[in-house]
Design a protein around this motif. Structure first.
Motif, PDB file in Angstrom:
ATOM      1  N   ARG A   1      15.766  -4.521 -17.993  1.00 30.37           N
ATOM      2  CA  ARG A   1      16.680  -4.988 -16.950  1.00 30.37           C
ATOM      3  C   ARG A   1      16.164  -4.645 -15.554  1.00 30.37           C
ATOM      4  N   MET A   2      15.434  -3.548 -15.427  1.00 31.10           N
ATOM      5  CA  MET A   2      14.918  -3.116 -14.129  1.00 31.10           C
ATOM      6  C   MET A   2      13.639  -3.845 -13.718  1.00 31.10           C
ATOM      7  N   THR A   3      12.896  -4.362 -14.697  1.00 31.19           N
ATOM      8  CA  THR A   3      11.571  -4.933 -14.410  1.00 31.19           C
ATOM      9  C   THR A   3      11.590  -6.016 -13.328  1.00 31.19           C
ATOM     10  N   PRO A   4      12.511  -7.003 -13.375  1.00 32.03           N
ATOM     11  CA  PRO A   4      12.504  -8.015 -12.299  1.00 32.03           C
ATOM     12  C   PRO A   4      12.673  -7.404 -10.912  1.00 32.03           C
ATOM     13  N   THR A   5      13.543  -6.394 -10.800  1.00 35.16           N
ATOM     14  CA  THR A   5      13.759  -5.738  -9.506  1.00 35.16           C
ATOM     15  C   THR A   5      12.516  -4.979  -9.071  1.00 35.16           C
ATOM     16  N   ILE A   6      11.873  -4.307 -10.008  1.00 35.20           N
ATOM     17  CA  ILE A   6      10.647  -3.561  -9.688  1.00 35.20           C
ATOM     18  C   ILE A   6       9.573  -4.496  -9.145  1.00 35.20           C
ATOM     19  N   LEU A   7       9.426  -5.648  -9.778  1.00 40.39           N
ATOM     20  CA  LEU A   7       8.418  -6.615  -9.330  1.00 40.39           C
ATOM     21  C   LEU A   7       8.749  -7.137  -7.930  1.00 40.39           C
ATOM     22  N   ILE A   8      10.037  -7.362  -7.681  1.00 41.10           N
ATOM     23  CA  ILE A   8      10.449  -7.826  -6.357  1.00 41.10           C
ATOM     24  C   ILE A   8      10.145  -6.767  -5.303  1.00 41.10           C
ATOM     25  N   ILE A   9      10.360  -5.498  -5.653  1.00 46.92           N
ATOM     26  CA  ILE A   9      10.091  -4.419  -4.702  1.00 46.92           C
ATOM     27  C   ILE A   9       8.606  -4.380  -4.334  1.00 46.92           C
ATOM     28  N   ILE A  10       7.748  -4.614  -5.321  1.00 48.51           N
ATOM     29  CA  ILE A  10       6.314  -4.640  -5.044  1.00 48.51           C
ATOM     30  C   ILE A  10       5.991  -5.770  -4.063  1.00 48.51           C
ATOM     31  N   GLY A  11       6.618  -6.936  -4.283  1.00 49.96           N
ATOM     32  CA  GLY A  11       6.428  -8.053  -3.358  1.00 49.96           C
ATOM     33  C   GLY A  11       6.960  -7.732  -1.976  1.00 49.96           C
ATOM     34  N   ALA A  12       8.141  -7.079  -1.938  1.00 51.78           N
ATOM     35  CA  ALA A  12       8.737  -6.699  -0.650  1.00 51.78           C
ATOM     36  C   ALA A  12       7.861  -5.675   0.063  1.00 51.78           C
ATOM     37  N   GLY A  13       7.214  -4.814  -0.708  1.00 48.88           N
ATOM     38  CA  GLY A  13       6.293  -3.853  -0.115  1.00 48.88           C
ATOM     39  C   GLY A  13       5.131  -4.544   0.575  1.00 48.88           C
ATOM     40  N   ALA A  14       4.657  -5.638  -0.033  1.00 46.50           N
ATOM     41  CA  ALA A  14       3.568  -6.403   0.584  1.00 46.50           C
ATOM     42  C   ALA A  14       3.998  -6.981   1.934  1.00 46.50           C
ATOM     43  N   ILE A  15       5.222  -7.553   1.960  1.00 47.40           N
ATOM     44  CA  ILE A  15       5.755  -8.083   3.227  1.00 47.40           C
ATOM     45  C   ILE A  15       5.957  -6.942   4.231  1.00 47.40           C
ATOM     46  N   GLY A  16       6.436  -5.816   3.755  1.00 47.38           N
ATOM     47  CA  GLY A  16       6.630  -4.659   4.623  1.00 47.38           C
ATOM     48  C   GLY A  16       5.316  -4.191   5.231  1.00 47.38           C
ATOM     49  N   GLY A  17       4.246  -4.220   4.431  1.00 42.17           N
ATOM     50  CA  GLY A  17       2.931  -3.851   4.944  1.00 42.17           C
ATOM     51  C   GLY A  17       2.469  -4.806   6.024  1.00 42.17           C
ATOM     52  N   LEU A  18       2.751  -6.094   5.825  1.00 45.99           N
ATOM     53  CA  LEU A  18       2.401  -7.115   6.826  1.00 45.99           C
ATOM     54  C   LEU A  18       3.109  -6.835   8.146  1.00 45.99           C
ATOM     55  N   ILE A  19       4.405  -6.558   8.071  1.00 50.02           N
ATOM     56  CA  ILE A  19       5.192  -6.358   9.293  1.00 50.02           C
ATOM     57  C   ILE A  19       4.834  -5.035   9.973  1.00 50.02           C
ATOM     58  N   THR A  20       4.550  -4.008   9.161  1.00 46.76           N
ATOM     59  CA  THR A  20       4.137  -2.723   9.729  1.00 46.76           C
ATOM     60  C   THR A  20       2.828  -2.859  10.507  1.00 46.76           C
ATOM     61  N   ALA A  21       1.936  -3.734  10.024  1.00 47.75           N
ATOM     62  CA  ALA A  21       0.639  -3.931  10.678  1.00 47.75           C
ATOM     63  C   ALA A  21       0.731  -4.827  11.910  1.00 47.75           C
ATOM     64  N   SER A  22       1.924  -5.377  12.138  1.00 52.71           N
ATOM     65  CA  SER A  22       2.104  -6.293  13.275  1.00 52.71           C
ATOM     66  C   SER A  22       2.934  -5.642  14.375  1.00 52.71           C
ATOM     67  N   ASN A  23       3.093  -6.374  15.461  1.00 48.18           N
ATOM     68  CA  ASN A  23       3.967  -5.893  16.538  1.00 48.18           C
ATOM     69  C   ASN A  23       5.331  -6.572  16.500  1.00 48.18           C
ATOM     70  N   LEU A  24       5.703  -7.125  15.316  1.00 49.37           N
ATOM     71  CA  LEU A  24       7.009  -7.778  15.183  1.00 49.37           C
ATOM     72  C   LEU A  24       8.174  -6.811  15.420  1.00 49.37           C
ATOM     73  N   PRO A  25       8.136  -5.583  14.861  1.00 50.48           N
ATOM     74  CA  PRO A  25       9.260  -4.670  15.125  1.00 50.48           C
ATOM     75  C   PRO A  25       9.509  -4.448  16.620  1.00 50.48           C
ATOM     76  N   GLU A  26       8.421  -4.273  17.388  1.00 49.37           N
ATOM     77  CA  GLU A  26       8.581  -4.078  18.825  1.00 49.37           C
ATOM     78  C   GLU A  26       9.180  -5.313  19.490  1.00 49.37           C
ATOM     79  N   LYS A  27       8.754  -6.478  19.051  1.00 44.63           N
ATOM     80  CA  LYS A  27       9.280  -7.736  19.610  1.00 44.63           C
ATOM     81  C   LYS A  27      10.765  -7.895  19.304  1.00 44.63           C
ATOM     82  N   VAL A  28      11.156  -7.517  18.074  1.00 41.05           N
ATOM     83  CA  VAL A  28      12.564  -7.622  17.678  1.00 41.05           C
ATOM     84  C   VAL A  28      13.427  -6.714  18.535  1.00 41.05           C
ATOM     85  N   VAL A  29      12.969  -5.478  18.724  1.00 39.20           N
ATOM     86  CA  VAL A  29      13.720  -4.526  19.550  1.00 39.20           C
ATOM     87  C   VAL A  29      13.835  -5.046  20.980  1.00 39.20           C
ATOM     88  N   SER A  30      12.757  -5.575  21.518  1.00 42.26           N
ATOM     89  CA  SER A  30      12.773  -6.116  22.886  1.00 42.26           C
ATOM     90  C   SER A  30      13.755  -7.275  23.003  1.00 42.26           C
TER      91      SER A  30
END
Length: 432
Positions: free
Chosen positions: A291-320
């Protein structure tokens, strides 16, 4: 190793592409990973840097993944042993038909709060609700509003993947987020009962034939109520040790900080033995992990997106952008949770995506981590029940209602989620 920097356009494009892929029914995990890869290229990264971004991002969510795997043991025991169903039946029986909407909402809330997934909680309580509805002449729409609203309230105070993700996204203990969600959850249940009671005679009624079919299919041997409570009580008591110690000023208890990684499997194993099901522990573990496996896989995908955003200046732009608009930065957390859950039609996926993508931007507005977690978590319950997700259809089939009636329920579900979000935002964004 030199830090990788990509443009905010690439990060935003990757996030939008991931959401589009999800809406077109591509696996959420693949959607998120493909979005991250595409965003990295659009943002100016090469092949090597794109891989580094993905690996860095997925490594950052491993703590959450391990905790969710551990929670699978607990969920497996509660769902497969019949303990959750016993708790639901006793609650409804004790409160009786005159308080039907309250009993159904509380039953779904409690079994979701003790670690059962909200779709499974609705499936467990649905036969009970249909039987009560048939006796009292209540409509299916009102019954499902009671079940779903109660489930939403329970979901923000549960050790479920969404709560673990909300805690992990802001480096908190899951018990802190569970406890902090209690007041919004109470308001959610109150509004659920008021709404369901107001419309209880409006809409399609439960037929005698449907109830007869349910009674024919119900041959499960359930454990006693006292034994069914052992697993969740052990988990709740252990999870609350540190928060209670902090409230009472007892340093020893406050500093104990036993992680859910240890507590949930321990409670599950002891509960299985108490239920007389020690030989089934391995089966429960397997069922819970499945039952947990689909969620675990999604978290791995979300981690990839999180890595993309962390490497960008999007957070600073959002705050601005938030600062320039004159809107309080407090609102970024519930908005992020609401939008991401709406895009994915899932509470857990929405929380995972919101925290993985915007946690740093939210914290940069000056919001405290616990406040941010609770507001993001509550926001994810507002429109997480849309038709492009599984919850909409699972609950529709559980109650055997028409598409029109299910869409009517969705409106009331949003009112419940919005209530909890408003309460969480007022309480943690402006008062505390």
């Amino acid at each position: 190793m030199e830090a990788i920097h990509i443009s905010w356009i690439g990060a935003l494009s990757g996030l939008l592409l991931a959401i589009i892929f999800i809406l077109f029914k591509l696996s959420p995990t693949y959607s998120l990973i493909l979005g991250a890869i595409a965003g990295a290229f659009i943002g100016g990264a090469g092949f090597s840097d794109s891989v580094s971004i993905l690996i860095s991002g997925t490594q950052s969510v491993m703590g959450t993944v391990v905790r969710i795997i551990a929670a699978g043991v607990f969920a497996g025991v509660m769902m497969e042993s019949g303990a959750a169903e016993t708790i639901a039946k006793v609650i409804v029986d004790k409160l009786g038909g005159t308080k039907a909407m309250l009993s159904l909402a509380l039953a779904t809330m409690i079994i979701t709060a003790v670690g059962v997934f909200i779709p499974v909680a609705v499936l467990i309580v649905a036969p009970i609700a249909l039987s009560v509805g048939n006796k009292m002449g209540y409509s299916k729409v009102a019954l499902l509003v009671a079940l779903s609203g109660g489930g939403k309230a329970g979901n923000i105070i549960s050790p479920n993947p969404n709560t673990i993700a909300a805690a992990g996204g802001f480096n908190l203990d899951v018990n802190q987020v569970m406890l902090a969600g209690f007041v919004p959850a109470v308001f959610g249940v109150i509004v659920t009962v008021l709404l369901a009671s107001r419309i209880k005679f409006k809409g399609t009624k439960v037929t005698d034939l449907e109830v007869a079919e349910l009674e024919k299919a119900n041959t499960t041997n359930l454990p006693s109520f006292s034994k069914a409570l052992i697993t969740p009580i052990i988990a709740i008591v252990l999870l609350m040790i540190s928060p209670v110690g902090s409230i009472l000023g007892v340093d020893f208890l406050a500093n104990l900080k036993i992680d859910s990684l240890f507590i949930l499997p321990f409670a599950a194993v002891v509960g299985s033995i108490a239920l007389g099901k020690k030989k089934q522990i391995l089966d429960y573990c397997s069922a819970g992990l499945d039952r947990m496996t689909p969620t675990i896989l999604i978290i791995i995908g979300a981690g990839a997106i999180g890595g993309l955003i962390t490497a960008s200046n999007l957070p600073e732009k959002v705050v601005s952008l938030v600062e320039a608009s004159g809107i309080s930065g407090v609102f970024l957390a519930p908005i992020a949770g609401t939008l991401m859950a709406a895009a994915t039609a899932s509470t857990s996926t929405g929380v995972i995506l919101a925290t993985g993508s915007f946690s740093q931007a939210i914290l940069n507005t000056g919001v405290a981590p616990l406040s941010a977690a609770v507001m993001t978590h509550a926001g994810a319950t507002v429109i997480d029940h849309l038709p492009h997700g599984t919850y909409f259809h699972v609950t529709r089939n559980a109650m055997n209602i028409s598409m029109k009636d299910r869409m009517t329920v969705a409106l009331y579900e949003s009112i419940v989620g919005l209530t909890m979000t408003i309460v969480a935002t007022i309480l943690y964004g402006f008062i505390l």
